[in-house]
Design an enzyme around this catalytic site. Structure first.
Site, mmCIF file in Angstrom:
data_model
loop_
_atom_site.group_PDB
_atom_site.id
_atom_site.type_symbol
_atom_site.label_atom_id
_atom_site.label_comp_id
_atom_site.label_asym_id
_atom_site.label_seq_id
_atom_site.Cartn_x
_atom_site.Cartn_y
_atom_site.Cartn_z
ATOM 1 N N GLU A 51 -5.009 -6.973 14.562
ATOM 2 C CA GLU A 51 -4.492 -5.639 14.222
ATOM 3 C C GLU A 51 -5.630 -4.614 14.304
ATOM 4 O O GLU A 51 -5.396 -3.434 14.549
ATOM 5 C CB GLU A 51 -3.838 -5.639 12.831
ATOM 6 C CG GLU A 51 -2.788 -4.554 12.666
ATOM 7 C CD GLU A 51 -2.020 -4.625 11.355
ATOM 8 O OE1 GLU A 51 -2.617 -4.383 10.294
ATOM 9 O OE2 GLU A 51 -0.800 -4.907 11.389
ATOM 10 N N GLY A 56 -4.923 -1.880 5.014
ATOM 11 C CA GLY A 56 -4.111 -3.011 4.539
ATOM 12 C C GLY A 56 -4.791 -4.357 4.765
ATOM 13 O O GLY A 56 -4.873 -5.193 3.874
ATOM 14 N N ARG A 57 -5.320 -4.566 5.966
ATOM 15 C CA ARG A 57 -5.921 -5.877 6.279
ATOM 16 C C ARG A 57 -7.297 -6.048 5.669
ATOM 17 O O ARG A 57 -7.901 -7.103 5.782
ATOM 18 C CB ARG A 57 -5.939 -6.088 7.797
ATOM 19 C CG ARG A 57 -6.579 -4.967 8.575
ATOM 20 C CD ARG A 57 -6.249 -5.074 10.051
ATOM 21 N NE ARG A 57 -6.711 -3.932 10.825
ATOM 22 C CZ ARG A 57 -6.020 -2.814 10.996
ATOM 23 N NH1 ARG A 57 -4.841 -2.666 10.398
ATOM 24 N NH2 ARG A 57 -6.497 -1.821 11.733
ATOM 25 N N LYS A 111 9.086 -1.082 14.469
ATOM 26 C CA LYS A 111 9.676 -0.707 13.177
ATOM 27 C C LYS A 111 10.752 0.361 13.373
ATOM 28 O O LYS A 111 11.852 0.264 12.835
ATOM 29 C CB LYS A 111 8.601 -0.091 12.263
ATOM 30 C CG LYS A 111 7.668 -1.050 11.588
ATOM 31 C CD LYS A 111 6.824 -0.249 10.568
ATOM 32 C CE LYS A 111 5.544 -0.966 10.218
ATOM 33 N NZ LYS A 111 4.636 -0.167 9.403
ATOM 34 N N GLU A 132 10.424 -4.565 4.736
ATOM 35 C CA GLU A 132 10.534 -5.982 4.364
ATOM 36 C C GLU A 132 10.271 -6.156 2.871
ATOM 37 O O GLU A 132 11.019 -6.825 2.155
ATOM 38 C CB GLU A 132 9.524 -6.839 5.146
ATOM 39 C CG GLU A 132 9.774 -6.941 6.638
ATOM 40 C CD GLU A 132 9.131 -5.814 7.438
ATOM 41 O OE1 GLU A 132 8.786 -4.761 6.853
ATOM 42 O OE2 GLU A 132 8.993 -5.988 8.663
ATOM 43 N N LYS A 150 0.837 -1.198 0.000
ATOM 44 C CA LYS A 150 0.000 0.000 0.000
ATOM 45 C C LYS A 150 0.878 1.257 0.000
ATOM 46 O O LYS A 150 0.711 2.151 -0.804
ATOM 47 C CB LYS A 150 -0.926 -0.034 1.223
ATOM 48 C CG LYS A 150 -1.827 1.155 1.342
ATOM 49 C CD LYS A 150 -2.802 0.991 2.503
ATOM 50 C CE LYS A 150 -3.484 2.320 2.793
ATOM 51 N NZ LYS A 150 -4.445 2.230 3.884
ATOM 52 N N HIS A 195 -5.347 -33.710 17.122
ATOM 53 C CA HIS A 195 -4.261 -34.575 17.586
ATOM 54 C C HIS A 195 -3.093 -33.773 18.138
ATOM 55 O O HIS A 195 -1.978 -34.280 18.241
ATOM 56 C CB HIS A 195 -3.810 -35.487 16.446
ATOM 57 C CG HIS A 195 -4.895 -36.440 16.047
ATOM 58 N ND1 HIS A 195 -5.080 -37.655 16.669
ATOM 59 C CD2 HIS A 195 -5.903 -36.306 15.152
ATOM 60 C CE1 HIS A 195 -6.138 -38.257 16.135
ATOM 61 N NE2 HIS A 195 -6.664 -37.453 15.213
HETATM 62 O O1 F6P Z 1 1.875 -4.291 9.962
HETATM 63 C C1 F6P Z 1 1.576 -2.995 9.642
HETATM 64 C C2 F6P Z 1 1.103 -2.836 8.243
HETATM 65 O O2 F6P Z 1 0.955 -1.473 8.026
HETATM 66 C C3 F6P Z 1 -0.208 -3.575 7.934
HETATM 67 O O3 F6P Z 1 -1.315 -2.917 8.391
HETATM 68 C C4 F6P Z 1 -0.115 -3.718 6.468
HETATM 69 O O4 F6P Z 1 -1.015 -4.652 5.969
HETATM 70 C C5 F6P Z 1 1.331 -4.122 6.308
HETATM 71 O O5 F6P Z 1 2.016 -3.354 7.281
HETATM 72 C C6 F6P Z 1 1.930 -3.922 4.957
HETATM 73 O O6 F6P Z 1 1.882 -2.572 4.554
HETATM 74 P P1 F6P Z 1 2.104 -2.160 3.055
HETATM 75 O O7 F6P Z 1 1.018 -2.770 2.226
HETATM 76 O O8 F6P Z 1 2.058 -0.661 3.045
HETATM 77 O O9 F6P Z 1 3.443 -2.685 2.617
#
Ligand code: F6P
Length: 550
Positions: free
Chosen positions: A360, A274-275, A514, A218, A212, A391
């Site tokens: 979240e 995002g979620r 972060k 990452e 987003k 199990h």
């Molecule tokens: O974990 C925090 C967060 O902002 C989530 O809400 C989101 O889904 C994820 O990081 C990834 O964010 P982006 O789509 O901006 O890379």
């Protein structure tokens, strides 16, 4: 504008007090008693939406409890907040944003405004572009830099930009084009990307960079490494990037900065959390996998539940009822967790997806006005596929000291592709139904004795029961049914956040870690001083450096 008048604190409302009294009156009333008193309970306490039957009869509630819970929902303005969300108001107050994932599945003819401008047109414009792109890849018309068609798609993203597509791809495997390979890379641990790259060919690989913000460390780290790998593997210059990389993002500037042609960017908007973004452009990998028609069927499934949530009376409103049950257990049974137990191999990643959606969203401890809450908010959501869990950890569910309500999810008809293996569905579903029975009704010491169990083992072989569960029985795991299921949980989470008076749509709690990691990285590489760090972190970093010869 959403109503921002400070509310009476939840636990000081008359509705909360009435529920507390009801809990007291219920005391140790058992599910055995409740079922014995009402032979219709198993059919009365059910609701149907689309292809889902939701049986909530094995919950520790009476008609009176349910009525009081609905009163609580009314008193806390769930309906008003719901309508404000659907209207596009800025209900995400801490980020001053609309919350409009429902617009992602709105019909083209609908008109929904955010800040005075219609958003549905834009949604359908992107959807049309996604579908056309997906078709080109599926037909082998989208070619890599060497002219070969794409046979491998790698989605690089994390959180909401990974969990939804990865879960849905697996859930709908029987509907996917099996000639195409799909991989989902999220972890900044280089092993994740390494294990994907070692098995694929750069000439026939398409990378979808899903972010987003397009700044998530990452994702950007993995995307940059994938770009290096691709250019090295092809022995090509940066011009090859546009044939092998597309972006899903709200941030055109960063996408262009990365070297992706913005013609190959599929946009979404800041009013999609995002979620909650999986049915936006973030679903591109799934659209390629299952094709545009199936993708649209899935959106129709979401829409069906949106309509149900928006219009169904409280008595039969499924997300509302599920949300209320969670509020009941958190508030009056001190439940800390919710187990989500899919009796479907294809839904194995669903609990992980729900973890982000629920935790979240509702893992908050200050209310909308910034006051610390004095009631339970979001539960710890966990689970794995049901039969495997039986199990492993069901022992604790049945006889442990923890009170853990559970959702059991299964499907009446297995997918046809299973061939002769469809017969195993009877056994699978027999297990699901049996577990909900055992959790609810247990086995009394008298029953154990009647089976001839020696007295010294009676206590060990007794099951207390009264461990509540909700069973969701779907017809078949189709794209539409998956959409229905996800929307059901999205709205359930919404209901709970509304009642608890928390903002379910921000996630400030992920920020501190972060920021600290960013500051610490130079210390690990040896380029920064350790002074000023706490003694534990200093010692850990020092050991890390030593072990790496730095
Ligand atoms: O974990 C925090 C967060 O902002 C989530 O809400 C989101 O889904 C994820 O990081 C990834 O964010 P982006 O789509 O901006 O890379």
């Amino acid at each position: 504008m959403p109503d921002t008048t400070p509310r009476t604190r939840l636990d000081q409302t008359p509705e909360w007090h009435a529920l507390a009294k009801n809990r007291e009156e219920l005391g140790g009333t058992t599910l055995r008693q409740l079922f014995a008193e009402d032979p219709e309970r198993g059919t009365r306490y059910t609701v149907e939406i689309g292809d889902l039957l939701i049986d909530y009869s094995k919950n520790l509630v009476t008609d009176e409890t349910l009525r009081l819970l609905r009163d609580l929902a009314a008193a806390t303005g769930v309906t008003e907040l719901r309508d404000a969300m659907f209207r596009g108001e800025h209900i995400n107050t801490t980020e001053d944003r609309a919350v409009l994932h429902t617009a992602l599945r709105a019909p083209h003819a609908q008109h929904i405004e955010v800040d005075g401008a219609d958003v549905v047109e834009g949604v359908h414009h992107v959807l049309t572009r996604m579908c056309a792109f997906a078709e080109r890849v599926r037909r082998g018309e989208w070619r890599g830099a060497t002219g070969k068609p794409i046979d491998t798609v790698v989605n690089i993203g994390i959180g909401g930009s990974d969990l939804g597509p990865a879960m849905a791809y697996e859930a709908l495997l029987p509907y996917t084009d099996r000639e195409l390979g799909f991989h989902f890379v999220s972890n900044v641990d280089g092993a994740d990307l390494h294990e994907t790259l070692r098995a694929i060919d750069p000439a026939t690989t398409l990378f979808i960079i899903a972010s987003k913000t397009f700044t998530t460390v990452e994702t950007m780290t993995n995307a940059a490494a994938a770009r290096r790998w691709l250019l090295e593997g092809l022995g090509a210059g940066p011009e090859a990037v546009e044939k092998h990389f597309v972006a899903l993002s709200t941030n055109g500037e960063e996408v262009a900065g990365f070297g992706i042609n913005t013609d190959n960017m599929f946009e979404f908007w800041d009013w999609v959390g995002g979620r909650y973004s999986f049915d936006s452009a973030i679903g591109l990998s799934l659209a390629i996998a299952i094709g545009p028609e199936r993708f649209r069927e899935m959106l129709a499934g979401f829409r069906l539940v949106d309509e149900h949530f928006r219009t169904e009376p409280a008595e039969s409103n499924a997300p509302l009822i599920m949300g209320l049950l969670g509020v009941w257990y958190g508030g009056f049974y001190d439940a800390q967790a919710l187990a989500v137990l899919p009796y479907s191999h294809y839904l194995a990643k669903f609990p992980a997806y729900l973890q982000q959606l629920d935790m979240e969203s509702n893992g908050k401890s200050v209310d909308r006005e910034g006051h610390v809450v004095s009631w339970q908010t979001g539960p710890v959501v966990w689970g794995t596929s049901g039969t495997n869990g039986q199990h492993a950890y069901y022992q604790l569910l049945h006889q442990g000291t923890k009170f853990i309500p559970a959702d059991l999810i299964g499907f009446a008809r297995p997918v046809e592709e299973l061939g002769p293996l469809v017969a195993q569905n009877d056994l699978l579903l027999a297990n699901m139904f049996a577990q909900s029975q055992a959790l609810a009704f247990g086995r009394t010491p008298e029953e154990v004795r009647a089976e001839g169990v020696p007295e010294k083992l009676v206590a060990h072989r007794t099951f207390p029961g009264d461990r509540p569960s909700t069973t969701i029985l779907g017809t078949e795991l189709t794209p539409s049914v998956l959409g229905q299921l996800i929307a059901l949980y999205e709205h359930k989470v919404f209901v709970q956040g509304a009642i608890w008076n928390i903002n379910s749509f921000d996630q400030w709690g992920v920020e501190l870690g972060k920021a600290l990691a960013k500051r610490l990285e130079p210390a690990l590489t040896g380029g920064a001083e350790l002074a000023g760090l706490d003694s534990s972190t200093q010692a850990l970093v020092r050991r890390y450096r030593e072990l790496n010869g730095r």
